[in-house]
Write a protein that holds these residues in place. Sequence first.
Motif, mmCIF file in Angstrom:
data_model
loop_
_atom_site.group_PDB
_atom_site.id
_atom_site.type_symbol
_atom_site.label_atom_id
_atom_site.label_comp_id
_atom_site.label_asym_id
_atom_site.label_seq_id
_atom_site.Cartn_x
_atom_site.Cartn_y
_atom_site.Cartn_z
ATOM 1 N N LEU A 47 0.862 -1.183 0.000
ATOM 2 C CA LEU A 47 0.000 0.000 0.000
ATOM 3 C C LEU A 47 0.899 1.234 0.000
ATOM 4 N N ASP A 48 0.657 2.140 -0.959
ATOM 5 C CA ASP A 48 1.537 3.283 -1.168
ATOM 6 C C ASP A 48 0.721 4.539 -1.442
ATOM 7 N N ARG A 308 11.802 -0.976 8.480
ATOM 8 C CA ARG A 308 10.673 -1.319 9.348
ATOM 9 C C ARG A 308 9.427 -1.459 8.493
ATOM 10 N N GLU A 309 8.618 -2.469 8.826
ATOM 11 C CA GLU A 309 7.358 -2.695 8.121
ATOM 12 C C GLU A 309 6.186 -2.579 9.092
ATOM 13 N N ASP A 310 5.072 -2.119 8.553
ATOM 14 C CA ASP A 310 3.806 -2.068 9.281
ATOM 15 C C ASP A 310 2.889 -3.060 8.564
ATOM 16 N N ALA A 321 -6.589 0.410 6.147
ATOM 17 C CA ALA A 321 -5.155 0.662 6.286
ATOM 18 C C ALA A 321 -4.693 1.761 5.334
ATOM 19 N N PHE A 322 -5.231 1.768 4.121
ATOM 20 C CA PHE A 322 -4.848 2.786 3.147
ATOM 21 C C PHE A 322 -5.316 4.174 3.589
ATOM 22 N N ILE A 323 -6.519 4.249 4.097
ATOM 23 C CA ILE A 323 -7.030 5.521 4.617
ATOM 24 C C ILE A 323 -6.110 6.030 5.729
ATOM 25 N N LYS A 333 7.086 0.851 6.248
ATOM 26 C CA LYS A 333 6.481 0.445 4.983
ATOM 27 C C LYS A 333 5.194 -0.329 5.256
ATOM 28 N N LEU A 334 4.100 0.121 4.683
ATOM 29 C CA LEU A 334 2.794 -0.496 4.927
ATOM 30 C C LEU A 334 2.545 -1.623 3.916
#
Length: 339
Positions: A47-48, A308-310, A321-323, A333-334
């Motif tokens: 997701l970006d 780091r990742e979320d 999550a995108f919102i 990083k999501l």
Amino acid sequence: MAESNLQVLLRRRPQGAPVPEDFEIVETPAPEPAEGEVLVRAEYLSLDPYMRGRMSEAKSYAKPVELGAVMEGRTAGTVVASKAASFKPGDVVAGGYGWQRFSCVKAAGLIKLDPSEAPLSANLGVLGMPGLTAWVGLEDIGQPKAGETMVVSAASGAVGQVVGQIGKLRGCRVIGIAGGERKCRYVTEELGLDACVDHRGDLAAQLDRHCPEGIDVYWENVGGAVQAAVFPRLRDFARMVMCGVIAQYNVAEGSDSFGGAPGPNLGAVVRKRLRIQGFIVSDNGWPRYPQFRREMLGWMRDGRLRWREDVVEGLRNAPEAFIGLLQGKNFGKLVVKVD
């Protein structure tokens, strides 16, 4: 194939910030690959922020997602069926398409991965499009030199965390900008940047304290008030890498998907001989991917580059999550773990 294809569709175009009702979650039959295609089962979805532009009909550098179509995004996962000689079932790949469990993609667009090199999800972040964006933007535009001062906005995010560390590896003094004490602490203690400015405080005073001689390289991820504070502090011959302006993406629809916020007085560009350049990594980044990946993996193996990742569990949670991503709620990083 017995399993269904869970998909997230664009139901309507957002007016301002996206809301859950702008998306629709459906289940459809899993697709079958055509000649030259590969069927990929996604394990992780990236997701970006750029995806906000794809939801809009406003002018941008790429075609918007059609209403009723699968939301655009890159995935990493496993080949489950192939009609291309270069891939077989069981291969681990990056380059699957969309907010969905299964996607049929052309073999030419896939990257075959060695699972022993790095965690699969890293191929959507530090080793994926965000990492490549950081690497290309600095190589081509930022051109950091040892002893210079670099400032990176959204320094704890997917792109920013890579930009800042490459700046350090190139010998710069690097100042991050992030939101909140926790993110700022991560930027200095984990990523090793020299300082981090909390954009929720007095930006001007903090920048003056940490950059008393001014700024040579500014990596722009945010725009808005952050950009306004940084711009007057750019030194002669400074370079400003325009990667994104996330603070402006949710501006009400207009002629430009990057938002219509007023900019700085560009007279300083002449006086200071500034270089301000925007870029899109798809323009010339992917042909250089092998060189990028070799350098990044080397830094990762010897511990000089961290990330780091979320991770969000479940594709059904991707819209929420995108919102949150556009509101700065993610930390790192999501990615979505699809199932």
